[in-house]
Design an enzyme around this catalytic site. Structure first.
Site, PDB file in Angstrom:
ATOM      1  CE  LYS A  60      58.280 -22.093  14.023  1.00 51.60           C
ATOM      2  NZ  LYS A  60      57.800 -21.462  12.807  1.00 51.60           N
ATOM      3  CD  GLN A 104      55.841 -21.404   9.973  1.00 52.60           C
ATOM      4  OE1 GLN A 104      55.896 -21.085  11.256  1.00 52.60           O
ATOM      5  NE2 GLN A 104      56.695 -21.847   9.218  1.00 52.60           N
ATOM      6  CG  ASP A 127      59.473 -14.984  12.896  1.00 51.51           C
ATOM      7  OD1 ASP A 127      60.411 -15.925  13.337  1.00 51.51           O
ATOM      8  OD2 ASP A 127      58.833 -15.434  11.965  1.00 51.51           O
TER       9      ASP A 127
HETATM   10  N1  GUN Z   1      58.838 -20.437   7.698  1.00 53.91           N
HETATM   11  C1  GUN Z   1      60.062 -21.094   7.671  1.00 53.91           C
HETATM   12  N2  GUN Z   1      60.821 -20.555   8.615  1.00 53.91           N
HETATM   13  C2  GUN Z   1      60.360 -19.484   9.417  1.00 53.91           C
HETATM   14  C3  GUN Z   1      60.490 -18.821  10.225  1.00 53.91           C
HETATM   15  O1  GUN Z   1      61.804 -18.732  10.893  1.00 53.91           O
HETATM   16  N3  GUN Z   1      59.596 -17.938  10.736  1.00 53.91           N
HETATM   17  C4  GUN Z   1      58.423 -17.714  10.073  1.00 53.91           C
HETATM   18  N4  GUN Z   1      57.425 -16.766  10.332  1.00 53.91           N
HETATM   19  N5  GUN Z   1      58.193 -18.657   9.045  1.00 53.91           N
HETATM   20  C5  GUN Z   1      59.009 -19.355   8.680  1.00 53.91           C
END
Ligand code: GUN
Length: 296
Positions: A60, A104, A127
């Site tokens: 990311k 995350q 998100d």
């Molecule tokens: N863990 C796996 N996919 C995601 C996501 O799209 N957002 C977040 N915050 N954690 C994740």
């Protein structure tokens, strides 16, 4: 098995579609910088050292820089107390250089995911997982949409054009993917079914889907004969599988080779949904920066 040319044409190139989206965001970020003097900023918070999550958050950060945005990484120890995490989120909420915040998941067990996610200011919740944005999505209102289902929708639209009238079957009813995916597809005029852990005969439901989206996190859960001939299959799962020779391989939730025979189109793992999730995160962060600039 190596797919022949006819099969290769069925494989949806998520990497290429994500690259094009990221390039267009990069151009918009540059215009925004010239016009406003501001640079969109994304803060990513990781608690603990889950190896898969570490890879995701590093990717990311790399893609955020690539799109010309600022990336702020916060890697916290496994033992971080909930109050410490909430204090960090409060600081990020108040920081004008940060337009998007992502915590995350999964979080270590001692942390309450709902409290943590809902501590993020809704306009910075890129998100889209907090109750404000999730509620707005289910009411058909504008807001930040979770990145993975948004990426799946873009892949479907790129591949099929309009989705109106199609029957979409989603396997997996998570807050992260299944539920927001259903809302997005309803908005597009699909008939939507969701199969989950208590569904009696998920195979016969799956076989009715013009679109089949699988987001469970169980390697090759879906066999080829769950796929309706001519369906479009979106595989959200990604699991590292041990092979007999001691090596490992990334696989999805769908038995790819068998499903490829039946499907009109299918996403590969890796290189399907994953790159789109990050591109959509960048897109949501750019939108958040524009809204902050307009004072929305
Ligand atoms: N863990 C796996 N996919 C995601 C996501 O799209 N957002 C977040 N915050 N954690 C994740």
């Amino acid at each position: 098995m190596k797919p022949d040319e006819a099969c290769r044409r069925k494989i949806i190139d998520g990497k290429a579609i994500a690259r094009a989206l990221t390039e267009s965001i990069k151009d918009k970020v540059e215009h925004f910088r010239v016009e406003t003097g501001k640079i969109p900023g994304l803060a990513v918070v990781l608690v603990g050292n889950d190896p898969a999550s570490e890879v995701y958050v590093k990717n990311k950060a790399i893609q955020t820089h690539r799109a010309g945005m600022r990336s702020f990484m916060h890697m916290l120890p496994e033992t971080t107390a909930q109050d410490e995490l909430l204090e960090l989120i409060a600081r990020l909420n108040a920081d004008a250089a940060i337009h998007g915040i992502l915590v995350q998941l999964p979080l270590p067990k001692h942390l309450d995911r709902n409290i943590v996610i809902n501590a993020i200011a809704p306009h910075k919740d890129v998100d889209g997982l907090g109750e404000a944005n999730a509620g707005r999505l289910s009411l058909g209102m504008d807001g930040h949409v979770p990145c993975t289902p948004l990426g799946c929708l873009k892949l479907l639209q790129e591949t099929l054009g309009t989705l109106r009238g199609l029957h979409a079957v989603i396997i997996g009813a998570s807050n992260l993917v299944g539920k927001p995916m259903a809302q997005l597809l309803l908005r597009q005029g699909c008939t939507v079914s969701i199969a989950h852990i208590d569904t009696k005969d998920p195979g016969s439901l799956a076989r009715q889907g013009d679109i089949l989206i699988v987001a469970v996190g169980k390697a090759e859960l879906v066999p080829g004969d769950w796929v309706k001939p001519g369906a479009t299959v979106i595989d959200v799962g990604i699991t590292r599988m041990d092979l007999p020779d001691g090596k490992t391989r990334l696989v999805g939730d769908v038995a790819f080779d068998d499903a490829l025979e039946k499907a009109a189109f299918i996403t590969p793992v890796p290189g399907g949904v994953g790159p789109m999730t990050i591109a959509c995160l960048l897109s949501n962060t750019f939108d958040a920066a524009c809204e902050a600039d307009k004072g929305v």
